[in-house]
Design a protein around this motif. Structure first.
Motif, short mmCIF file in Angstrom:
data_model
loop_
_atom_site.label_atom_id
_atom_site.label_comp_id
_atom_site.label_asym_id
_atom_site.label_seq_id
_atom_site.Cartn_x
_atom_site.Cartn_y
_atom_site.Cartn_z
N ALA A 57 9.24 -6.64 -1.18
CA ALA A 57 8.05 -5.82 -0.89
C ALA A 57 6.84 -6.29 -1.68
O ALA A 57 5.70 -6.09 -1.25
CB ALA A 57 8.35 -4.35 -1.20
N TYR A 58 7.06 -6.93 -2.80
CA TYR A 58 5.94 -7.37 -3.64
C TYR A 58 5.13 -8.49 -2.99
O TYR A 58 4.01 -8.77 -3.42
CB TYR A 58 6.45 -7.83 -5.01
CG TYR A 58 7.18 -9.15 -5.01
CD1 TYR A 58 6.52 -10.34 -5.32
CD2 TYR A 58 8.54 -9.22 -4.72
CE1 TYR A 58 7.18 -11.55 -5.33
CE2 TYR A 58 9.22 -10.43 -4.73
CZ TYR A 58 8.53 -11.59 -5.03
OH TYR A 58 9.20 -12.79 -5.03
N LYS A 59 5.66 -9.12 -1.96
CA LYS A 59 4.92 -10.20 -1.29
C LYS A 59 4.01 -9.70 -0.17
O LYS A 59 3.20 -10.47 0.34
CB LYS A 59 5.91 -11.23 -0.73
CG LYS A 59 6.60 -12.06 -1.79
CD LYS A 59 7.38 -13.22 -1.20
CE LYS A 59 7.93 -14.12 -2.30
NZ LYS A 59 8.68 -15.28 -1.77
N TRP B 115 4.84 -0.85 4.44
CA TRP B 115 5.65 0.22 3.87
C TRP B 115 5.78 1.39 4.84
O TRP B 115 6.85 1.99 4.98
CB TRP B 115 5.03 0.66 2.55
CG TRP B 115 5.71 1.80 1.84
CD1 TRP B 115 5.11 2.89 1.31
CD2 TRP B 115 7.11 1.96 1.57
NE1 TRP B 115 6.03 3.72 0.72
CE2 TRP B 115 7.27 3.17 0.87
CE3 TRP B 115 8.25 1.21 1.86
CZ2 TRP B 115 8.50 3.65 0.45
CZ3 TRP B 115 9.49 1.68 1.44
CH2 TRP B 115 9.61 2.88 0.75
N LYS B 116 4.71 1.71 5.55
CA LYS B 116 4.77 2.79 6.54
C LYS B 116 5.79 2.45 7.62
O LYS B 116 6.59 3.30 8.04
CB LYS B 116 3.40 3.02 7.17
CG LYS B 116 3.38 4.12 8.22
CD LYS B 116 1.97 4.31 8.79
CE LYS B 116 1.97 5.40 9.86
NZ LYS B 116 0.61 5.58 10.44
N ASN C 250 -3.07 1.25 -5.25
CA ASN C 250 -3.88 0.03 -5.21
C ASN C 250 -3.30 -1.04 -4.29
O ASN C 250 -3.77 -2.18 -4.28
CB ASN C 250 -4.02 -0.55 -6.62
CG ASN C 250 -4.74 0.40 -7.56
OD1 ASN C 250 -5.68 1.07 -7.16
ND2 ASN C 250 -4.30 0.46 -8.80
N SER C 251 -2.28 -0.68 -3.51
CA SER C 251 -1.67 -1.64 -2.59
C SER C 251 -2.71 -2.09 -1.55
O SER C 251 -3.62 -1.35 -1.18
CB SER C 251 -0.48 -1.01 -1.87
OG SER C 251 0.53 -0.65 -2.78
N THR C 252 -2.53 -3.30 -1.04
CA THR C 252 -3.41 -3.79 0.03
C THR C 252 -3.13 -3.00 1.30
O THR C 252 -2.07 -2.38 1.46
CB THR C 252 -3.15 -5.27 0.29
OG1 THR C 252 -1.81 -5.44 0.79
CG2 THR C 252 -3.33 -6.10 -0.97
N SER D 274 9.16 -4.11 -5.70
CA SER D 274 9.64 -3.12 -6.63
C SER D 274 8.89 -1.83 -6.37
O SER D 274 8.09 -1.74 -5.44
CB SER D 274 9.40 -3.59 -8.06
OG SER D 274 7.99 -3.64 -8.30
N TYR D 275 9.09 -0.83 -7.23
CA TYR D 275 8.50 0.49 -7.02
C TYR D 275 7.00 0.44 -6.81
O TYR D 275 6.46 1.00 -5.84
CB TYR D 275 8.83 1.38 -8.23
CG TYR D 275 8.21 2.76 -8.14
CD1 TYR D 275 8.86 3.80 -7.50
CD2 TYR D 275 6.96 3.02 -8.70
CE1 TYR D 275 8.29 5.06 -7.41
CE2 TYR D 275 6.37 4.27 -8.61
CZ TYR D 275 7.04 5.29 -7.96
OH TYR D 275 6.46 6.53 -7.86
#
Length: 414
Positions: free
Chosen positions: A345-347, A406-407, A397-399, A389-390
């Motif tokens: 998910a971090y990518k 994530w949705k 602040n996610s893009t 990660s979490y």
């Protein structure tokens, strides 16, 4: 006549079902799909035991900004985290408890982590692990205690270590045979029986004090391929009649530790699982980290859950996700060993600089994680997934790309 009508109705029902399933498959393959997907309960319902995990690493637990803070402040943070995790449809937390030969709890073996107060060895007036476990259990979450077995420091600044750090004590006493000192940092030596005993004593302490559901180690095994790093120990092994090559000897050292870890966990808390999360490249694990994960998966007595970190996109030029996941699923597994997949998910929304021609994939799509999970659920031995990660999925602040990704994933698991 009645049988003809029944047959006719069955044909109509089959046609309708095929149409619906076909539409569902096409929708799942469409980039940017945000439609909530209906997943067969036999594959994904929580009560069937699918692991839906998230890693929380040391920086995400940090209280340095408030000098360690108070119990109330940490409890507020833990409650928010565990509530977010549960509401997202996840059921398992992989919690960093010992990242650098240190501890996020009061230990008689390791010093307090610097990621609480900013200084290794400086105590806080509460037990962060106990607080977090209480919050997690209130939300019905399973907790895996995650530690890095050999890592001490990602530099060679001995002053950054507390005087009570076992690695520093050995160094100052001249017992450097228990350490590996590399250009990138300080590590415990996998060839040292004393170092292995220290790590296992820490596991014993951890499981005795806390009701963890599993212990979890990741891809920090041998930190170097340099023959000089443990030259003296290997020479002593050969002088005593050892016949293994350096590479096989190193692999045997790591395997002996993993076997000892498994035995220790089962002796202290038989119901607790041993989870190992190696890097996603099977050959690299074997050849450069000296981690024989194929053996650990194949032979009883090493692990309960294998969780490779498949941090690749579908368009990765050298390690495309589909082929890599299939290779892990094709490994022979001992009875009772489950296979989970770590997802990157971090990518999301970022350039994947080592992916070659696929480096822009995570910037161009917002359904990569959903397609990856859809694929993983079809593979043999599949038991769950974990996202790293979490903060990658819960940060404000996610893009925008990451938020959409994530949705879409939450639509699959809620």
């Amino acid at each position: 006549m009645r049988r003809k009508w029944i047959g006719f109705l069955l044909l109509i029902a089959a046609a309708v079902l095929a149409t619906v399933l076909g539409a569902h498959f096409r929708a799942s393959q469409t980039p940017e799909s945000t439609e909530k997907q209906t997943i067969p309960a036999t594959q994904t319902a929580t009560d069937t035991g699918e692991i839906r995990a998230v890693w929380i690493y040391y920086s995400e637990l940090s209280m340095q900004s408030v000098g360690g803070g108070t119990k109330a402040a940490f409890e507020s943070k833990a409650k928010e985290m565990t509530r977010n995790i549960r509401e997202a449809g996840l059921n398992t937390v992989i919690l960093h408890v010992r990242p650098f030969c240190d501890a996020f709890y009061p230990s008689e073996i390791f010093p307090w982590t610097a990621y609480l107060t900013g200084t290794q060895g400086a105590a806080v007036a509460y037990d962060p692990l106990a607080v977090f476990l209480e919050c997690a259990k209130a939300e019905g979450l399973s907790v895996q205690g995650w530690f890095n077995p050999y890592r001490v420091l990602l530099s060679k600044d001995w002053d950054a270590l507390a005087e009570t750090n076992p690695a520093k004590i050995w160094y100052e006493a001249g017992e450097t045979e228990n350490l590996l000192l590399t250009d990138t940092g300080i590590y415990l030596n996998p060839a040292s029986e004393k170092a292995q005993a220290l790590i296992l004593d820490g596991v014993r302490e951890l499981l005795t004090k806390y009701a963890l559901d599993a212990v979890h180690i990741d891809d920090y095994f041998y930190p170097t391929t340099d023959p000089a790093a443990d030259e003296a120990q290997y020479a002593a092994y050969r002088e005593n009649g050892g016949t293994l090559s350096l590479a096989d000897w190193r692999r045997e050292n790591v395997s002996n530790f993993v076997s000892g870890l498994y035995s220790t966990v089962k002796a202290v808390r038989p119901e607790a699982k041993v989870v190992i999360s190696p890097g996603g490249d099977i050959r690299k694990n074997y050849e450069t980290l000296y981690a024989d994960v194929e053996r650990w998966a194949r032979e009883p007595g090493f692990l309960d859950v294998l969780m490779p970190q498949l941090y690749y996109g579908f368009e990765n030029a050298s390690r495309p996700f589909s082929d890599t996941a299939a290779a892990w699923a094709d490994l022979p597994l001992a009875d009772g060993v489950a296979l989970c997949f770590g997802l990157a998910a971090y990518k999301c929304g970022k350039e994947d600089k080592y992916a070659g021609t696929g480096k822009a994939e995570w910037q161009q799509h917002t359904d990569i994680l959903t397609r990856q999970l859809t694929l993983c659920r079809t593979l043999p031995h599949y038991a769950g997934f974990a996202i790293y990660s979490y903060s990658s999925v819960f940060s404000e602040n996610s893009t925008e790309n990451a938020k959409k990704e994530w949705k879409n994933l939450k639509n699959m698991i809620q």
